[in-house]
Design a protein around this motif. Structure first.
Motif, PDB file in Angstrom:
ATOM      1  N   VAL A  69      -7.686  11.989  -2.972  1.00  0.00           N
ATOM      2  CA  VAL A  69      -6.247  11.978  -2.703  1.00  0.00           C
ATOM      3  C   VAL A  69      -5.541  11.663  -4.018  1.00  0.00           C
ATOM      4  CG1 VAL A  69      -6.411  11.348  -0.285  1.00  0.00           C
ATOM      5  CG2 VAL A  69      -6.367   9.559  -1.992  1.00  0.00           C
ATOM      6  N   ILE A  70      -4.287  12.091  -4.081  1.00  0.00           N
ATOM      7  CA  ILE A  70      -3.540  11.856  -5.316  1.00  0.00           C
ATOM      8  C   ILE A  70      -2.753  10.567  -5.167  1.00  0.00           C
ATOM      9  CG2 ILE A  70      -1.813  12.806  -6.884  1.00  0.00           C
ATOM     10  CD1 ILE A  70      -2.601  15.577  -5.599  1.00  0.00           C
ATOM     11  N   MET A  71      -2.976   9.652  -6.106  1.00  0.00           N
ATOM     12  CA  MET A  71      -2.304   8.361  -6.042  1.00  0.00           C
ATOM     13  C   MET A  71      -0.912   8.477  -6.636  1.00  0.00           C
ATOM     14  SD  MET A  71      -4.803   6.323  -5.087  1.00  0.00           S
ATOM     15  CE  MET A  71      -4.652   4.732  -5.817  1.00  0.00           C
ATOM     16  N   LYS A  72       0.007   7.698  -6.067  1.00  0.00           N
ATOM     17  CA  LYS A  72       1.363   7.686  -6.634  1.00  0.00           C
ATOM     18  C   LYS A  72       1.331   7.002  -7.988  1.00  0.00           C
ATOM     19  CE  LYS A  72       4.560   7.250  -2.769  1.00  0.00           C
ATOM     20  NZ  LYS A  72       5.322   6.234  -2.051  1.00  0.00           N
ATOM     21  N   LYS A  73       0.912   5.748  -7.974  1.00  0.00           N
ATOM     22  CA  LYS A  73       0.856   4.966  -9.215  1.00  0.00           C
ATOM     23  C   LYS A  73      -0.285   3.971  -9.084  1.00  0.00           C
ATOM     24  CE  LYS A  73       5.263   5.396 -11.148  1.00  0.00           C
ATOM     25  NZ  LYS A  73       5.162   6.457 -12.144  1.00  0.00           N
ATOM     26  N   ARG A  74      -0.898   3.644 -10.202  1.00  0.00           N
ATOM     27  CA  ARG A  74      -1.882   2.551 -10.174  1.00  0.00           C
ATOM     28  C   ARG A  74      -1.120   1.235 -10.254  1.00  0.00           C
ATOM     29  NH1 ARG A  74      -6.573   2.440 -14.358  1.00  0.00           N
ATOM     30  NH2 ARG A  74      -7.167   0.669 -13.096  1.00  0.00           N
ATOM     31  N   LEU A  75      -1.574   0.253  -9.491  1.00  0.00           N
ATOM     32  CA  LEU A  75      -0.896  -1.049  -9.511  1.00  0.00           C
ATOM     33  C   LEU A  75      -1.778  -2.110 -10.170  1.00  0.00           C
ATOM     34  CD1 LEU A  75       0.804  -1.297  -6.010  1.00  0.00           C
ATOM     35  CD2 LEU A  75       1.724  -0.429  -8.137  1.00  0.00           C
TER      36      LEU A  75
ATOM     37  N   SER B 109       0.820  -1.216   0.000  1.00  0.00           N
ATOM     38  CA  SER B 109       0.000   0.000   0.000  1.00  0.00           C
ATOM     39  C   SER B 109       0.851   1.262   0.000  1.00  0.00           C
ATOM     40  CB  SER B 109      -0.964   0.009   1.184  1.00  0.00           C
ATOM     41  OG  SER B 109      -0.258   0.041   2.403  1.00  0.00           O
ATOM     42  N   ALA B 110       2.120   1.138   0.442  1.00  0.00           N
ATOM     43  CA  ALA B 110       3.011   2.311   0.398  1.00  0.00           C
ATOM     44  C   ALA B 110       3.244   2.769  -1.040  1.00  0.00           C
ATOM     45  CB  ALA B 110       4.332   1.972   1.068  1.00  0.00           C
ATOM     46  N   HIS B 111       3.107   1.827  -2.002  1.00  0.00           N
ATOM     47  CA  HIS B 111       3.273   2.188  -3.413  1.00  0.00           C
ATOM     48  C   HIS B 111       2.113   3.038  -3.921  1.00  0.00           C
ATOM     49  CE1 HIS B 111       6.636  -0.399  -4.715  1.00  0.00           C
ATOM     50  NE2 HIS B 111       6.213  -1.218  -3.780  1.00  0.00           N
ATOM     51  N   PHE B 112       0.951   2.886  -3.292  1.00  0.00           N
ATOM     52  CA  PHE B 112      -0.242   3.570  -3.794  1.00  0.00           C
ATOM     53  C   PHE B 112      -0.252   5.044  -3.414  1.00  0.00           C
ATOM     54  CE2 PHE B 112      -3.001   0.559  -5.702  1.00  0.00           C
ATOM     55  CZ  PHE B 112      -2.969  -0.633  -5.017  1.00  0.00           C
ATOM     56  N   LEU B 113       0.111   5.296  -2.166  1.00  0.00           N
ATOM     57  CA  LEU B 113      -0.206   6.610  -1.604  1.00  0.00           C
ATOM     58  C   LEU B 113       0.977   7.245  -0.894  1.00  0.00           C
ATOM     59  CD1 LEU B 113      -2.944   8.035  -1.450  1.00  0.00           C
ATOM     60  CD2 LEU B 113      -3.178   7.161   0.850  1.00  0.00           C
ATOM     61  N   ASP B 114       1.162   8.542  -1.092  1.00  0.00           N
ATOM     62  CA  ASP B 114       2.151   9.300  -0.351  1.00  0.00           C
ATOM     63  C   ASP B 114       1.450   9.860   0.885  1.00  0.00           C
ATOM     64  OD1 ASP B 114       4.049  12.356  -1.051  1.00  0.00           O
ATOM     65  OD2 ASP B 114       4.065  10.969   0.639  1.00  0.00           O
ATOM     66  N   VAL B 115       1.788   9.322   2.065  1.00  0.00           N
ATOM     67  CA  VAL B 115       0.999   9.675   3.253  1.00  0.00           C
ATOM     68  C   VAL B 115       1.230  11.091   3.770  1.00  0.00           C
ATOM     69  CG1 VAL B 115       0.549   7.334   4.055  1.00  0.00           C
ATOM     70  CG2 VAL B 115       2.662   8.470   4.741  1.00  0.00           C
ATOM     71  N   THR B 116       2.172  11.839   3.174  1.00  0.00           N
ATOM     72  CA  THR B 116       2.347  13.213   3.641  1.00  0.00           C
ATOM     73  C   THR B 116       1.181  14.094   3.180  1.00  0.00           C
ATOM     74  OG1 THR B 116       3.743  13.671   1.738  1.00  0.00           O
ATOM     75  CG2 THR B 116       4.862  13.134   3.794  1.00  0.00           C
ATOM     76  N   GLN B 117       0.397  13.641   2.200  1.00  0.00           N
ATOM     77  CA  GLN B 117      -0.744  14.471   1.810  1.00  0.00           C
ATOM     78  C   GLN B 117      -1.928  14.283   2.766  1.00  0.00           C
ATOM     79  OE1 GLN B 117      -2.779  13.256  -1.858  1.00  0.00           O
ATOM     80  NE2 GLN B 117      -1.370  11.543  -1.926  1.00  0.00           N
ATOM     81  N   LEU B 118      -1.751  13.421   3.778  1.00  0.00           N
ATOM     82  CA  LEU B 118      -2.805  13.247   4.771  1.00  0.00           C
ATOM     83  C   LEU B 118      -2.601  14.178   5.967  1.00  0.00           C
ATOM     84  CD1 LEU B 118      -2.978   9.336   4.791  1.00  0.00           C
ATOM     85  CD2 LEU B 118      -4.428  10.913   3.544  1.00  0.00           C
ATOM     86  N   CYS B 119      -1.703  15.117   5.834  1.00  0.00           N
ATOM     87  CA  CYS B 119      -1.394  15.991   6.957  1.00  0.00           C
ATOM     88  C   CYS B 119      -2.452  17.089   7.074  1.00  0.00           C
ATOM     89  CB  CYS B 119      -0.020  16.621   6.736  1.00  0.00           C
ATOM     90  SG  CYS B 119       0.490  17.658   8.099  1.00  0.00           S
TER      91      CYS B 119
ATOM     92  N   LEU C 108      -8.271  -2.346  -3.273  1.00  0.00           N
ATOM     93  CA  LEU C 108      -7.637  -1.277  -2.496  1.00  0.00           C
ATOM     94  C   LEU C 108      -7.354  -0.069  -3.378  1.00  0.00           C
ATOM     95  CD1 LEU C 108      -6.366  -0.279   0.133  1.00  0.00           C
ATOM     96  CD2 LEU C 108      -4.260  -1.395  -0.534  1.00  0.00           C
ATOM     97  N   GLY C 109      -6.813  -0.332  -4.567  1.00  0.00           N
ATOM     98  CA  GLY C 109      -6.532   0.771  -5.489  1.00  0.00           C
ATOM     99  C   GLY C 109      -7.788   1.525  -5.873  1.00  0.00           C
TER     100      GLY C 109
END
Lengths: 194, 269
Positions: free
Chosen positions: B193-199, B122-132, B163-164
């Motif tokens: 939220v902005i996704m990093k990459k689709r898997l 799941s770390a590949h999907f989302l950059d958690v700093t945008q949840l701040c 999940l994606g």
């Protein structure tokens, strides 16, 4: 809700997290008739689908019967396993057991993964409602297990009624001998009005 | 036709009594018991946003396998070492409802392993700093729960896709932190939220000693000697590869599987 329990068998989030205070206006449910404009004695539209999605290729571990039930926003899924070997080998009658669980995302607050006493109480309610309708004397030594998962809930009593209807449909799909199907509906008292 | 001493079985009985031989009868003729080709995946159906109590949701059907992913968003204090990072916790629930193989009670080994692997993915999907919400004081904590409703093999692929899709569907209401009261208020429609990459996942299973099939259903999975999960990102690059089981898979087969995974990616993109 704050959960101070560390569940060793699951991925744990932060120790304590709460819902934010939502500023969207809360509507008074009965200000001008019911919120969804139903009549006082009108139920929400019902959708039931029994059986697997693709009956052609069914695995050996698949349930004997299953049902997916929707009533308005309430979504409940049920699977029936049985009749299969029961715990007591000398029982004259079969046993019927229910297992009830809310999915963590099914209510407006986040529910725990661990079964609460609330869910156990509802499971017992479901057993008591449905067991009398099953011809358990034709399944000695066997047990019939019903597993219910609530995917989306919209009113506690209504969700319990939905679960009863869903189990009924799944039992019929499983071909279990029944005296009759069980139907349930919830009612609420608002002031003096039902 | 039938000689003395020879026993004939109805097909379903034969499947129960001799599952390995049953599958081998099909595999040795280059087909599978469901009629699919070796590298043919089951039809995929994704429905997003059906659950109103969850901030993001998706239902995925892969043949008979059905999983629902629901995401609940709560707020909490961030970790002192990572003051701008929120949390994304994923759990896979394999309850007795989905298959007779699972017992009620604590999560089985299969569920724990699946949860752990998907949580790492799941770390590949989302950059958690945008949840701040407010640095060092308040962040969003997302709980993604993947509930399996029907298990007919290959829950992992369905779970990754679910999940994606649920993360794409997720809407977080605009949040404000009040330092005087320490409360977070939230309101409004919400933003994605902005996704990093689709898997794009693809699972391949080694059955009957030497046959590699894609997207095994439950009957085939039970006889698997090994299985290979290939996850590609939207650029066709390898995001994750995971081989489980004692059976041996050679390098050429792995390359072939990655090629098939690329074709699959084009199918479901």
């Amino acid at each position: 809700m704050s959960h101070n329990v560390v569940d060793r068998r699951r991925i744990n989030g932060p120790q304590r997290s709460v819902e934010p205070v939502y500023t969207t206006k809360v509507l008074d449910p009965f200000a001008t008739g019911r919120l969804d404009e139903r009549a006082l004695d009108q139920v929400r539209p019902i959708f039931i689908k029994t059986g697997p999605l693709d009956a052609q290729s069914l695995s050996a571990a698949a349930p004997s019967g299953s049902a997916y039930y929707e009533q308005g926003k309430i979504r409940v899924s049920c699977a029936i396993y049985g009749p299969r070997q029961g715990r007591k080998s000398n029982a004259r009658m079969g046993s019927f057991d229910c297992d009830f669980k809310y999915a963590p995302f099914s209510c407006s607050w986040k529910r725990s993964h661990i079964k609460t006493s609330d869910e156990k109480e509802i499971a017992l309610m479901l057993e008591h409602s449905i067991a009398p309708a099953i011809r358990l004397e034709s399944y000695p030594k066997a047990s019939i297990d019903a597993f219910v998962t609530v995917i989306e809930s919209d009113g506690k009593a209504a969700t319990i009624a939905a679960a009863i209807n869903c189990i009924s449909a799944a039992l019929a799909d499983a071909g279990i001998e029944l005296y009759d199907s069980v139907a349930a509906c919830s009612m609420a008292l608002h002031g003096e009005q039902w | 036709m039938v000689e003395a001493g020879q026993v004939t079985f109805a097909m379903q009985t034969f499947e129960r009594i001799h599952p390995v031989e049953f599958q081998r009868r099909f595999l040795s003729h280059s087909t599978r018991h469901s009629g699919r080709e070796f590298m043919q995946f089951r039809p995929l159906q994704i429905i997003k946003g059906a659950i109103s109590t969850a901030q993001g949701s998706a239902t995925v059907r892969l043949g008979n396998t059905t999983v629902v992913c629901g995401i609940k968003a709560e707020v909490c204090e961030p970790d002192v070492k990572r003051p701008t990072s929120g949390y994304l916790t994923t759990n896979v629930e394999l309850s007795p409802m989905c298959s007779a193989r699972f017992r009620p009670g604590a999560p089985s080994d299969e569920a724990q392993v699946a949860s752990e692997h998907i949580h790492r993915l799941s770390a590949h999907f989302l950059d958690v700093t945008q949840l701040c919400i407010e640095e060092g004081r308040a962040v969003w904590s997302l709980s993604a729960d993947i509930v399996c409703l029907k298990h007919d093999g290959n829950v992992l692929d369905a779970a990754v896709i679910a999940l994606g899709a649920a993360l794409e569907d997720l809407r977080l209401a605009g949040a404000e932190f009040d330092s005087a009261t320490g409360m977070v208020t939230a309101g409004g429609e919400g933003t994605h939220v902005i996704m990093k990459k689709r898997l794009f996942p693809a699972t391949f299973t080694l059955v009957g000693d030497s046959y590699v099939v894609a997207d095994a259903d439950d009957a085939e999975e039970q006889l698997a000697a090994a299985s290979l999960l290939v996850v590609l990102d939207e650029d066709g690059k390898l995001a994750n590869i995971w081989k489980r089981g004692a059976g041996a898979i050679d390098k050429d087969t792995i390359e072939q599987c990655v090629q098939v995974a690329r074709v699959r990616m084009a199918e479901i993109a």
